[in-house]
Scaffold this motif. Structure first.
Motif, PDB file in Angstrom:
ATOM      1  N   THR A 164       0.836  -1.198   0.000  1.00  0.00           N
ATOM      2  CA  THR A 164       0.000   0.000   0.000  1.00  0.00           C
ATOM      3  C   THR A 164       0.871   1.248   0.000  1.00  0.00           C
ATOM      4  O   THR A 164       1.807   1.348   0.782  1.00  0.00           O
ATOM      5  N   TYR A 165       0.533   2.189  -0.869  1.00  0.00           N
ATOM      6  CA  TYR A 165       1.212   3.489  -0.909  1.00  0.00           C
ATOM      7  C   TYR A 165       0.282   4.507  -0.238  1.00  0.00           C
ATOM      8  O   TYR A 165      -0.914   4.289  -0.123  1.00  0.00           O
ATOM      9  N   GLY A 166       0.850   5.660   0.138  1.00  0.00           N
ATOM     10  CA  GLY A 166      -0.001   6.779   0.544  1.00  0.00           C
ATOM     11  C   GLY A 166      -0.339   6.837   2.015  1.00  0.00           C
ATOM     12  O   GLY A 166       0.405   6.363   2.867  1.00  0.00           O
ATOM     13  N   CYS A 167      -1.519   7.392   2.299  1.00  0.00           N
ATOM     14  CA  CYS A 167      -1.864   7.771   3.669  1.00  0.00           C
ATOM     15  C   CYS A 167      -2.431   6.592   4.481  1.00  0.00           C
ATOM     16  O   CYS A 167      -2.692   5.511   3.947  1.00  0.00           O
ATOM     17  N   GLN A 168      -2.683   6.858   5.753  1.00  0.00           N
ATOM     18  CA  GLN A 168      -3.204   5.816   6.646  1.00  0.00           C
ATOM     19  C   GLN A 168      -4.584   5.340   6.209  1.00  0.00           C
ATOM     20  O   GLN A 168      -4.934   4.189   6.455  1.00  0.00           O
ATOM     21  N   GLY A 169      -5.354   6.227   5.580  1.00  0.00           N
ATOM     22  CA  GLY A 169      -6.665   5.816   5.070  1.00  0.00           C
ATOM     23  C   GLY A 169      -6.494   4.702   4.042  1.00  0.00           C
ATOM     24  O   GLY A 169      -7.257   3.729   4.009  1.00  0.00           O
ATOM     25  N   ASN A 170      -5.461   4.844   3.227  1.00  0.00           N
ATOM     26  CA  ASN A 170      -5.192   3.823   2.226  1.00  0.00           C
ATOM     27  C   ASN A 170      -4.664   2.546   2.888  1.00  0.00           C
ATOM     28  O   ASN A 170      -4.971   1.437   2.445  1.00  0.00           O
ATOM     29  N   VAL A 171      -3.885   2.731   3.949  1.00  0.00           N
ATOM     30  CA  VAL A 171      -3.392   1.563   4.694  1.00  0.00           C
ATOM     31  C   VAL A 171      -4.582   0.784   5.272  1.00  0.00           C
ATOM     32  O   VAL A 171      -4.631  -0.447   5.207  1.00  0.00           O
ATOM     33  N   ASN A 227      -1.808  -1.129  -3.910  1.00  0.00           N
ATOM     34  CA  ASN A 227      -2.896  -0.212  -3.531  1.00  0.00           C
ATOM     35  C   ASN A 227      -2.309   1.201  -3.627  1.00  0.00           C
ATOM     36  O   ASN A 227      -1.502   1.591  -2.790  1.00  0.00           O
ATOM     37  N   THR A 228      -2.700   1.927  -4.653  1.00  0.00           N
ATOM     38  CA  THR A 228      -1.937   3.109  -5.073  1.00  0.00           C
ATOM     39  C   THR A 228      -2.401   4.428  -4.466  1.00  0.00           C
ATOM     40  O   THR A 228      -3.504   4.544  -3.936  1.00  0.00           O
ATOM     41  N   CYS A 229      -1.544   5.447  -4.621  1.00  0.00           N
ATOM     42  CA  CYS A 229      -1.798   6.814  -4.125  1.00  0.00           C
ATOM     43  C   CYS A 229      -1.550   7.794  -5.267  1.00  0.00           C
ATOM     44  O   CYS A 229      -0.694   7.555  -6.115  1.00  0.00           O
ATOM     45  N   ALA A 230      -2.289   8.893  -5.273  1.00  0.00           N
ATOM     46  CA  ALA A 230      -2.165   9.863  -6.365  1.00  0.00           C
ATOM     47  C   ALA A 230      -1.833  11.258  -5.860  1.00  0.00           C
ATOM     48  O   ALA A 230      -1.932  12.231  -6.598  1.00  0.00           O
ATOM     49  N   ILE A 231      -1.428  11.373  -4.621  1.00  0.00           N
ATOM     50  CA  ILE A 231      -1.356  12.698  -3.992  1.00  0.00           C
ATOM     51  C   ILE A 231      -0.324  13.606  -4.659  1.00  0.00           C
ATOM     52  O   ILE A 231      -0.541  14.803  -4.796  1.00  0.00           O
ATOM     53  N   ARG A 232       0.818  13.038  -5.055  1.00  0.00           N
ATOM     54  CA  ARG A 232       1.838  13.830  -5.751  1.00  0.00           C
ATOM     55  C   ARG A 232       2.343  13.045  -6.945  1.00  0.00           C
ATOM     56  O   ARG A 232       2.239  11.821  -6.987  1.00  0.00           O
ATOM     57  N   GLY A 257      -6.903   1.416  -5.686  1.00  0.00           N
ATOM     58  CA  GLY A 257      -6.646   2.619  -4.888  1.00  0.00           C
ATOM     59  C   GLY A 257      -6.811   3.913  -5.661  1.00  0.00           C
ATOM     60  O   GLY A 257      -7.317   3.941  -6.789  1.00  0.00           O
ATOM     61  N   CYS A 258      -6.354   4.998  -5.035  1.00  0.00           N
ATOM     62  CA  CYS A 258      -6.649   6.359  -5.516  1.00  0.00           C
ATOM     63  C   CYS A 258      -6.166   6.641  -6.932  1.00  0.00           C
ATOM     64  O   CYS A 258      -6.864   7.256  -7.726  1.00  0.00           O
ATOM     65  N   MET A 259      -4.960   6.208  -7.244  1.00  0.00           N
ATOM     66  CA  MET A 259      -4.422   6.525  -8.576  1.00  0.00           C
ATOM     67  C   MET A 259      -5.265   5.856  -9.658  1.00  0.00           C
ATOM     68  O   MET A 259      -5.509   6.430 -10.721  1.00  0.00           O
ATOM     69  N   VAL A 268      -5.995  16.238  -5.043  1.00  0.00           N
ATOM     70  CA  VAL A 268      -6.686  15.267  -5.883  1.00  0.00           C
ATOM     71  C   VAL A 268      -7.698  14.419  -5.083  1.00  0.00           C
ATOM     72  O   VAL A 268      -8.586  13.782  -5.655  1.00  0.00           O
ATOM     73  N   VAL A 269      -7.565  14.446  -3.747  1.00  0.00           N
ATOM     74  CA  VAL A 269      -8.341  13.515  -2.915  1.00  0.00           C
ATOM     75  C   VAL A 269      -9.862  13.569  -3.173  1.00  0.00           C
ATOM     76  O   VAL A 269     -10.495  12.526  -3.350  1.00  0.00           O
ATOM     77  N   PRO A 270     -10.488  14.763  -3.214  1.00  0.00           N
ATOM     78  CA  PRO A 270     -11.940  14.772  -3.427  1.00  0.00           C
ATOM     79  C   PRO A 270     -12.351  14.104  -4.751  1.00  0.00           C
ATOM     80  O   PRO A 270     -13.456  13.592  -4.864  1.00  0.00           O
ATOM     81  N   VAL A 281     -10.770  11.490  -6.173  1.00  0.00           N
ATOM     82  CA  VAL A 281     -10.549  10.035  -6.190  1.00  0.00           C
ATOM     83  C   VAL A 281     -11.213   9.300  -5.021  1.00  0.00           C
ATOM     84  O   VAL A 281     -11.278   8.071  -5.015  1.00  0.00           O
ATOM     85  N   ARG A 282     -11.697  10.064  -4.059  1.00  0.00           N
ATOM     86  CA  ARG A 282     -12.309   9.435  -2.872  1.00  0.00           C
ATOM     87  C   ARG A 282     -13.779   9.758  -2.710  1.00  0.00           C
ATOM     88  O   ARG A 282     -14.415   9.285  -1.753  1.00  0.00           O
ATOM     89  N   GLY A 283     -14.307  10.609  -3.584  1.00  0.00           N
ATOM     90  CA  GLY A 283     -15.735  10.921  -3.505  1.00  0.00           C
ATOM     91  C   GLY A 283     -16.083  11.822  -2.341  1.00  0.00           C
ATOM     92  O   GLY A 283     -15.209  12.343  -1.643  1.00  0.00           O
ATOM     93  N   GLY A 302      -9.742   9.944   8.976  1.00  0.00           N
ATOM     94  CA  GLY A 302     -10.603  10.629   8.009  1.00  0.00           C
ATOM     95  C   GLY A 302      -9.791  11.766   7.418  1.00  0.00           C
ATOM     96  O   GLY A 302      -8.835  12.219   8.053  1.00  0.00           O
ATOM     97  N   GLN A 303     -10.151  12.221   6.221  1.00  0.00           N
ATOM     98  CA  GLN A 303      -9.408  13.349   5.636  1.00  0.00           C
ATOM     99  C   GLN A 303      -9.621  14.609   6.453  1.00  0.00           C
ATOM    100  O   GLN A 303      -8.805  15.516   6.443  1.00  0.00           O
ATOM    101  N   ASN A 304     -10.744  14.669   7.133  1.00  0.00           N
ATOM    102  CA  ASN A 304     -11.079  15.859   7.905  1.00  0.00           C
ATOM    103  C   ASN A 304     -11.989  15.420   9.053  1.00  0.00           C
ATOM    104  O   ASN A 304     -13.197  15.631   9.016  1.00  0.00           O
TER     105      ASN A 304
HETATM  106 FE1  F3S Z   1      -4.373   8.915   0.667  1.00  0.00          FE
HETATM  107 FE2  F3S Z   1      -2.878   9.199  -1.482  1.00  0.00          FE
HETATM  108 FE3  F3S Z   1      -5.402   8.586  -1.701  1.00  0.00          FE
HETATM  109  S1  F3S Z   1      -2.727  10.371   0.360  1.00  0.00           S
HETATM  110  S2  F3S Z   1      -6.454   9.425   0.048  1.00  0.00           S
HETATM  111  S3  F3S Z   1      -3.799   7.349  -0.766  1.00  0.00           S
HETATM  112  S4  F3S Z   1      -4.307  10.036  -2.962  1.00  0.00           S
END
Ligand code: F3S
Ligand code: SAH
Ligand code: SF4
Length: 471
Positions: free
Chosen positions: A45-52, A82-87, A117-119, A202-204, A206-208, A237-239
């Motif tokens: 898994t890449y990215g944030c704890q939500g993705n973890v 499980n991908t991430c798209a943040i940067r 995942g997000c990407m 990009v989060v809103p 790719v995450r709805g 949560g993102q917020n």
């Molecule tokens: Fe997290 Fe990356 Fe998606 S930071 S919400 S896994 S774009």
């Protein structure tokens, strides 16, 4: 009157989850016939704890489908990223890692490669995979996660590639199996999605939209975790501050209810958004003994014009006022933050406002990012005249200032004793743990302390890490 929180968000119907359980059983039967021993799955898994947390659900599903989880990619029968798209960097790394699997797939044709995942929720990325990486078997976005068993069954039984990146408003899928990576630290998502549309993010997309899990579901999951011996539980949560927004329930109330659960454990949460962070929440934190004295409160920029362009919804003054109040009611609070350097159009003078905020704020640590343009976001359309090299210099300047600030904060901890959760043995043969404020501390002690709390006196500060002795 605001509506009751239980009615506020869409839940994936129980019959759809049940259908996936049936697919899961079908996969388990199929693989038990196809493989002489349990097939092996490698998940990264890449990215944030939500993705973890999503990754732990994917792993849970794989275990239910008869797979054994392994950490050696070369032994795998199924590889899932499980991908991430943040940067942009996160995306480049993913393409590099997928490209590297081509040879492995050639030597092992039965190997299944899955990307999610997000990407993958972005059409352009999924298209690129389809075109340039034809050896990938299954691609699905964030909304389709709970349908993984069905996709895997289709692919295993027919050999057909499966792509599911439908753009849905986003629902909550409950009752998925979970395979937790730790026995004492747990992630507990309380909400999904984001409504804030910060102009760089990009989060809103790719995450709805924002959606909160029902309080009772969260409380029950927390009780279960505590019963299983979990000591450090992070609400995600993102917020999180906008939990229950528009309903009769809010985040402070949730914290209070969770705090009243019997047991010896810590409650953490992330991420807080300054726009929705209230004095009420800070008071609640200070009153709840199980809530860690740690607040992750990203500020992104110290300049009001830049904050406005970022669409963050608060000013520098509001941010500092929140911090002032937080330190007043919780003098030992550890504050951490995220900041972006080089937002499109940011000048050096504006960047210096970020530097001065960092000097004032007293963060124990900070995650600093150089702005990365994300296709489809508003900021991606803004003129961005400052070079990457120049932004790199600003970045280094900011890191130096934060190092100084952190040094002062951690040096002031020397001689004091803190309650620490013991987490692992590090390369120096010392026990490594974290304070409530999420600062790493190492000290000599017996390995069997791992997973429990200990009182540790700080003997030395090395800026980002403390040294200590057991009390
Ligand atoms: Fe997290 Fe990356 Fe998606 S930071 S919400 S896994 S774009
Ligand atoms: N929801 C959280 C942050 C999630 S993303 C919040 O609002 O605070 C984590 C961090 O990545 C952000 O806080 C931001 O600092 C950084 N980030 C997000 N998009 C970025 C981009 N396009 N370029 C650089 N950094 C970015
Ligand atoms: Fe992105 Fe802003 Fe939402 Fe955080 S609050 S996830 S930075 S849009």
């Amino acid at each position: 009157m605001s509506q009751p929180i239980e009615k506020a968000t869409g839940i994936v119907p129980g019959k759809d989850i049940e259908k996936q359980r049936e697919y899961s059983t079908l996969v388990a039967e199929l693989v038990s016939m196809r493989y002489s021993e349990k097939p092996k799955a490698f998940v990264h898994t890449y990215g944030c704890q939500g993705n973890v947390a999503d990754g732990e659900r994917i792993e849970g599903m794989l275990v239910s489908m008869g797979y054994e989880l392994i950490s050696d990619v070369d032994q795998a029968d199924l590889i899932l990223f499980n991908t991430c798209a943040i940067r942009e960097h996160a995306e480049d790394r993913l393409y590099g890692n997928v490209g590297a699997l081509k040879v492995l797939k050639k030597s092992k044709p039965g190997l299944k490669i899955v990307l999610c995942g997000c990407m993958m929720q972005q059409k352009h990325a999924a298209e690129k995979i389809k075109k340039s990486y034809p050896f990938v078997d299954i691609v699905f976005g964030t909304h389709a996660l709970y349908r993984f068993p069905e996709m895997l069954y289709i692919n295993l039984s027919s050999g057909k590639k499966v792509f599911d990146i439908t753009d849905e408003p986003g629902k909550i899928a409950e009752d998925l199996p979970i395979h937790r990576d730790s026995k004492f630290k747990a992630w507990l998502p309380i909400m999904y999605g984001c409504n804030n549309f910060c102009s760089y993010c990009v989060v809103p997309y790719v995450r709805g939209r924002e959606r909160s899990r029902a309080p009772q579901v969260i409380i029950d999951e927390m009780k279960e975790l505590v019963k299983q011996g979990y000591k450090d539980i992070t609400l995600l949560g993102q917020n999180v501050n906008s939990y229950g927004k528009g309903t009769d329930y809010n985040f402070s109330r949730l914290l209070k209810e969770l705090n009243s659960i019997e047991g010896d454990f810590l409650i953490r949460f992330m991420t807080s958004h300054p726009k929705d962070c209230t004095f009420e929440l800070l008071d609640t934190m200070s009153q709840c003994d199980k809530v860690a004295g740690h607040l992750h409160l990203p500020f992104q920029s110290g300049n009001n014009r830049v904050l406005k362009e970022m669409n963050r919804g608060y000013t520098r003054e509001k941010y500092l006022e929140l911090l002032e109040y937080a330190y007043k009611v919780m003098p030992d609070l550890s504050v951490t933050a995220d900041v972006i350097v080089g937002f499109p159009g940011e000048t050096y003078e504006e960047f210096l406002d970020t530097v001065s905020l960092v000097r004032q704020a007293g963060f124990t640590s900070m995650y600093t990012f150089i702005y990365s343009s994300r296709p489809g976001t508003k900021a991606a359309e803004m003129p961005d005249p400052v070079s990457r090299d120049e932004k790199g210099k600003w970045f280094s300047e900011l890191l130096k200032v934060q190092e100084d600030v952190a040094d002062k904060r951690t040096s002031a901890m020397v001689g004091r004793t803190f309650r620490v959760l013991c987490e692992s043995v590090n390369k120096n043969g010392l026990i490594e743990g974290r304070t409530q404020g999420n600062i790493i501390i190492e000290f000599p002690a017996d390995e069997n302390l791992i997973g429990s709390f200990a009182n540790v006196k700080v003997t030395e500060s090395l800026i980002w890490i403390l040294k200590g002795e057991l009390q």
